[in-house]
Motif scaffolding. Structure first.
Motif, PDB file in Angstrom:
ATOM      1  N   ASN A   1      12.642 -29.027  39.353  1.00 50.38           N
ATOM      2  CA  ASN A   1      12.501 -29.475  37.753  1.00 50.38           C
ATOM      3  C   ASN A   1      12.193 -29.057  36.921  1.00 50.38           C
ATOM      4  OD1 ASN A   1      11.529 -32.342  39.132  1.00 50.38           O
ATOM      5  ND2 ASN A   1       9.964 -31.129  39.540  1.00 50.38           N
ATOM      6  N   LEU A   2      12.301 -26.981  37.203  1.00 51.12           N
ATOM      7  CA  LEU A   2      12.632 -26.038  36.131  1.00 51.12           C
ATOM      8  C   LEU A   2      14.303 -25.748  35.735  1.00 51.12           C
ATOM      9  CD1 LEU A   2      11.551 -23.340  34.771  1.00 51.12           C
ATOM     10  CD2 LEU A   2      12.069 -22.054  36.844  1.00 51.12           C
ATOM     11  N   THR A   3      14.615 -26.185  36.766  1.00 50.06           N
ATOM     12  CA  THR A   3      16.486 -25.999  36.492  1.00 50.06           C
ATOM     13  C   THR A   3      16.804 -27.213  35.513  1.00 50.06           C
ATOM     14  OG1 THR A   3      16.875 -24.867  38.568  1.00 50.06           O
ATOM     15  CG2 THR A   3      18.859 -26.223  36.952  1.00 50.06           C
ATOM     16  N   ARG A   4      16.453 -28.602  35.525  1.00 51.67           N
ATOM     17  CA  ARG A   4      16.603 -29.335  34.754  1.00 51.67           C
ATOM     18  C   ARG A   4      15.848 -29.112  33.351  1.00 51.67           C
ATOM     19  NH1 ARG A   4      14.982 -34.009  39.295  1.00 51.67           N
ATOM     20  NH2 ARG A   4      16.570 -33.782  40.575  1.00 51.67           N
ATOM     21  N   LYS A   5      14.300 -28.305  33.256  1.00 49.36           N
ATOM     22  CA  LYS A   5      14.141 -27.918  31.992  1.00 49.36           C
ATOM     23  C   LYS A   5      14.983 -26.772  31.273  1.00 49.36           C
ATOM     24  CE  LYS A   5       8.855 -29.292  32.940  1.00 49.36           C
ATOM     25  NZ  LYS A   5       7.714 -28.922  33.383  1.00 49.36           N
ATOM     26  N   MET A   6      14.794 -25.364  32.148  1.00 47.12           N
ATOM     27  CA  MET A   6      15.829 -24.640  31.275  1.00 47.12           C
ATOM     28  C   MET A   6      17.489 -25.408  30.475  1.00 47.12           C
ATOM     29  SD  MET A   6      14.901 -21.712  33.938  1.00 47.12           S
ATOM     30  CE  MET A   6      16.410 -20.637  32.573  1.00 47.12           C
ATOM     31  N   ILE A   7      18.074 -26.243  31.413  1.00 49.84           N
ATOM     32  CA  ILE A   7      19.279 -27.282  30.931  1.00 49.84           C
ATOM     33  C   ILE A   7      19.252 -27.774  29.415  1.00 49.84           C
ATOM     34  CG2 ILE A   7      20.873 -28.642  31.472  1.00 49.84           C
ATOM     35  CD1 ILE A   7      20.612 -28.107  34.119  1.00 49.84           C
ATOM     36  N   GLU A   8      17.471 -28.704  29.472  1.00 44.88           N
ATOM     37  CA  GLU A   8      17.607 -28.891  28.554  1.00 44.88           C
ATOM     38  C   GLU A   8      17.429 -28.040  26.515  1.00 44.88           C
ATOM     39  OE1 GLU A   8      13.532 -31.599  26.842  1.00 44.88           O
ATOM     40  OE2 GLU A   8      13.814 -31.410  29.031  1.00 44.88           O
ATOM     41  N   TRP A   9      16.374 -27.509  27.405  1.00 45.43           N
ATOM     42  CA  TRP A   9      15.956 -25.904  26.917  1.00 45.43           C
ATOM     43  C   TRP A   9      17.281 -24.792  25.896  1.00 45.43           C
ATOM     44  CZ3 TRP A   9      11.689 -23.848  30.154  1.00 45.43           C
ATOM     45  CH2 TRP A   9      11.039 -25.008  30.080  1.00 45.43           C
ATOM     46  N   LYS A  10      18.388 -25.083  26.960  1.00 42.53           N
ATOM     47  CA  LYS A  10      19.435 -24.282  26.779  1.00 42.53           C
ATOM     48  C   LYS A  10      18.713 -22.852  26.171  1.00 42.53           C
ATOM     49  CE  LYS A  10      21.888 -28.179  24.661  1.00 42.53           C
ATOM     50  NZ  LYS A  10      22.342 -28.587  23.596  1.00 42.53           N
ATOM     51  N   SER A  11      17.939 -22.767  26.985  1.00 39.42           N
ATOM     52  CA  SER A  11      17.259 -21.149  27.237  1.00 39.42           C
ATOM     53  C   SER A  11      18.440 -20.169  27.169  1.00 39.42           C
ATOM     54  CB  SER A  11      16.345 -20.818  28.860  1.00 39.42           C
ATOM     55  OG  SER A  11      16.838 -20.965  29.800  1.00 39.42           O
TER      56      SER A  11
END
Length: 77
Positions: A50-60
Motif C-alpha cells: 500500500n505504501l509503495t502504491r502511494k509513493m508511486i502516486e506521490w512521485k516522491s
C-alpha cells in the motif's frame, strides 16, 4: 484432509487467514519466523505494498515543487 491448525493468532485484532488451512503449510511457513505468526508477515507485506502504491502516486522521487523553509530538515529539532 487436515483440519485447521489454529483458530486464533493470539494477537488482538489479527485473525487467522482463511487460506492457511493445512497444518503442514502453516508449520512450514512459521518455523523460520522463530515464534512470529505468518499473519504478521502478510499484514506487513500488505502495508508495504500500500505504501509503495502511494509513493508511486506521490512521485516522491521527483524534486520538490518549492524549496522547503529554512531548517525544515534540520536534526535534532
Amino acid at each position: 484432509v487436515v483440519g485447521v491448525l489454529k483458530k486464533t493468532t493470539g494477537l488482538v485484532g489479527l485473525a487467522v487467514y482463511k487460506w492457511l488451512k493445512r497444518k503442514q503449510m502453516v508449520k512450514k511457513l512459521e518455523d523460520p519466523l522463530q515464534g512470529s505468526q505468518i499473519e504478521e508477515v502478510i499484514l506487513q507485506a500488505e502495508n508495504e505494498l500500500n505504501l509503495t502504491r502511494k509513493m508511486i502516486e506521490w512521485k516522491s522521487w521527483e524534486p520538490l515543487v518549492e524549496e522547503p523553509p529554512a531548517n525544515e530538515w534540520k536534526w535534532p529539532i
